[in-house]
Design a protein around this motif. Structure first.
Motif, mmCIF file in Angstrom:
data_model
loop_
_atom_site.group_PDB
_atom_site.id
_atom_site.type_symbol
_atom_site.label_atom_id
_atom_site.label_comp_id
_atom_site.label_asym_id
_atom_site.label_seq_id
_atom_site.Cartn_x
_atom_site.Cartn_y
_atom_site.Cartn_z
ATOM 1 N N THR A 33 57.426 42.508 47.063
ATOM 2 C CA THR A 33 56.317 42.395 46.112
ATOM 3 C C THR A 33 56.499 43.320 44.918
ATOM 4 O O THR A 33 56.287 42.914 43.763
ATOM 5 C CB THR A 33 54.980 42.697 46.817
ATOM 6 N N SER A 49 54.213 32.288 46.172
ATOM 7 C CA SER A 49 54.360 32.931 47.477
ATOM 8 C C SER A 49 55.031 31.985 48.464
ATOM 9 O O SER A 49 54.692 30.802 48.549
ATOM 10 C CB SER A 49 52.993 33.353 48.013
ATOM 11 N N ASP A 51 55.159 32.457 51.989
ATOM 12 C CA ASP A 51 54.715 33.221 53.149
ATOM 13 C C ASP A 51 53.664 32.422 53.899
ATOM 14 O O ASP A 51 52.600 32.112 53.345
ATOM 15 C CB ASP A 51 54.147 34.568 52.705
ATOM 16 N N LEU A 54 50.143 34.371 54.124
ATOM 17 C CA LEU A 54 49.349 34.669 52.932
ATOM 18 C C LEU A 54 48.533 33.485 52.452
ATOM 19 O O LEU A 54 47.656 33.649 51.594
ATOM 20 C CB LEU A 54 50.267 35.135 51.791
ATOM 21 N N ASP A 60 43.648 39.468 54.742
ATOM 22 C CA ASP A 60 44.244 40.237 53.652
ATOM 23 C C ASP A 60 45.002 41.464 54.150
ATOM 24 O O ASP A 60 46.131 41.722 53.721
ATOM 25 C CB ASP A 60 43.158 40.676 52.667
ATOM 26 N N THR A 63 48.078 40.784 56.786
ATOM 27 C CA THR A 63 49.196 40.058 56.186
ATOM 28 C C THR A 63 49.876 40.848 55.074
ATOM 29 O O THR A 63 50.855 40.378 54.507
ATOM 30 C CB THR A 63 48.723 38.714 55.610
ATOM 31 N N LYS A 65 48.716 41.316 52.192
ATOM 32 C CA LYS A 65 48.548 40.487 50.995
ATOM 33 C C LYS A 65 48.531 41.367 49.746
ATOM 34 O O LYS A 65 47.959 42.456 49.767
ATOM 35 C CB LYS A 65 47.238 39.703 51.097
ATOM 36 N N GLN A 71 47.751 41.384 41.990
ATOM 37 C CA GLN A 71 47.631 39.988 41.593
ATOM 38 C C GLN A 71 47.160 39.850 40.144
ATOM 39 O O GLN A 71 47.457 38.840 39.488
ATOM 40 C CB GLN A 71 46.681 39.250 42.537
ATOM 41 N N HIS A 76 49.743 35.293 41.970
ATOM 42 C CA HIS A 76 50.573 34.648 42.990
ATOM 43 C C HIS A 76 50.001 33.274 43.317
ATOM 44 O O HIS A 76 48.837 33.161 43.709
ATOM 45 C CB HIS A 76 50.587 35.485 44.277
ATOM 46 N N ILE A 79 48.572 31.576 47.543
ATOM 47 C CA ILE A 79 47.878 32.615 48.297
ATOM 48 C C ILE A 79 46.398 32.228 48.355
ATOM 49 O O ILE A 79 45.843 31.719 47.372
ATOM 50 C CB ILE A 79 48.045 34.001 47.624
ATOM 51 N N ASP A 80 45.761 32.441 49.502
ATOM 52 C CA ASP A 80 44.331 32.151 49.663
ATOM 53 C C ASP A 80 44.004 30.691 49.360
ATOM 54 O O ASP A 80 43.038 30.386 48.663
ATOM 55 C CB ASP A 80 43.486 33.067 48.768
#
Length: 323
Positions: A33, A49, A51, A54, A60, A63, A65, A71, A76, A79-80
């Protein structure tokens, strides 16, 4: 991996006429990262990402994150994007990643794919062959036959209909053996036939990097330290909140993520916090070991040492495009 798909294999052509993309791979806790954010600040890169943990919202701390501050510096993608109760297949990732890469390229920027889920990378580059949906009745029939005649008999049957797959699959590998026979029984086509179907080559000129400490013991130390920091940051409370929802359980892919399963079991009273810590750190080390095993067999990869001061300059010098 989603049972409808299997990774196929080819080597993507390096064509300077294709748009560039960067892969920044490496085991967990290797410093991906930090380097990725530096690259975004120095080059016209946008992070995607890679992953499988993630992707989940509300997961959060465990992981690792990227923080909101990180961010904000470098947004990214992927993610989410999913609730922990939902599933996300390798095919889903390939579709979403290629779509994001296309959008980034159209803006004149460079896709920077960062993460350690190696199956995602492989599927992205090598493509996926479609396979028929699994059929419960066929599987039950094959299992019953195996109980009656033994797995060797099923392997001999596979030799008759698909000798290529039989040579690749060991008689003591019931999952793959069952799947190969199931495919043939459902479609009258062999698994080998499906493996010969390849996706189109990924339309990018990819430069691939792997970052990791040169000393495995140092990586283990970083993993242990990071988990201790997660505990201080409220990892227990994060998992307690997830458990309190009532719709999550340990069979979900999200709750099988390293650390989450061990903390959940500790909260269930299966073992003490001390043992939980040992198990979680050990599971993370095993994850790193698997990632490194993948990377050792990866072709055309440029190694980076986590603690080298000139990693940023090295990547910029080696990336095959001019800003």
């Amino acid at each position: 991996m989603d049972e409808k798909y299997i990774v196929t294999s080819f080597t993507p052509a390096q064509n300077k006429d294709l748009p560039p993309a960067i892969f920044l791979m490496g085991p967990t806790a290797s410093g991906k990262t930090d380097l990725a954010i530096e690259l975004c600040e120095k080059l016209g890169c946008e992070i995607i990402s890679v992953d499988s943990a993630l992707i989940y919202k509300g997961m959060d701390i465990g992981t690792a994150k990227p923080s909101m501050e990180e961010q904000q510096k470098a947004p990214h993608r992927l993610i989410d994007i999913l609730d922990p109760a939902e599933s996300y297949s390798v095919a889903d990732f390939r579709r979403d990643a290629l779509s994001a890469m296309e959008e980034i390229t159209k803006r004149g920027n460079v896709p920077l794919l960062v993460g350690g889920t190696m199956m995602y990378y492989k599927a992205l580059v090598d493509g996926l062959s479609p396979l028929p949906e699994s059929d419960k009745n066929v599987r039950l029939a094959l299992d019953a036959q195996a109980k009656e005649q033994g797995w060797e008999a099923l392997h001999n049957r596979l030799k008759e209909v698909d000798p290529e797959s039989a040579a690749r699959i060991h008689p003591n590998d019931p999952q793959r053996l069952t799947r190969a026979l199931e495919v043939y029984l459902l479609t009258n086509r062999t698994m080998s036939d499906y493996l010969a179907i390849k996706s189109s080559p990924i339309p990018y000129n990819i430069t691939q990097f792997c970052i990791a400490p040169s000393d495995r013991k140092v990586l283990h130390q970083r993993i242990a330290l990071r988990f201790q920091l997660m505990m201080k940051a409220g990892f227990r409370e994060e998992v307690e909140k997830l458990r309190a929802r009532g719709d999550l359980h340990l069979d979900l892919p999200s709750m099988r993520c390293v650390g989450y399963r061990q903390m959940w079991q500790h909260l269930d009273g299966d073992f003490s916090e001390e043992i939980m810590l040992e198990k979680a750190i050990a599971a993370t080390r095993q994850l790193a070991k698997r990632q490194l095993t993948w990377l050792r067999s990866w072709e055309n990869i440029i190694p980076l040492d986590t603690f080298e001061e000139n990693n940023l300059a090295k990547v910029i010098a080696l990336v095959n495009f001019q800003r």
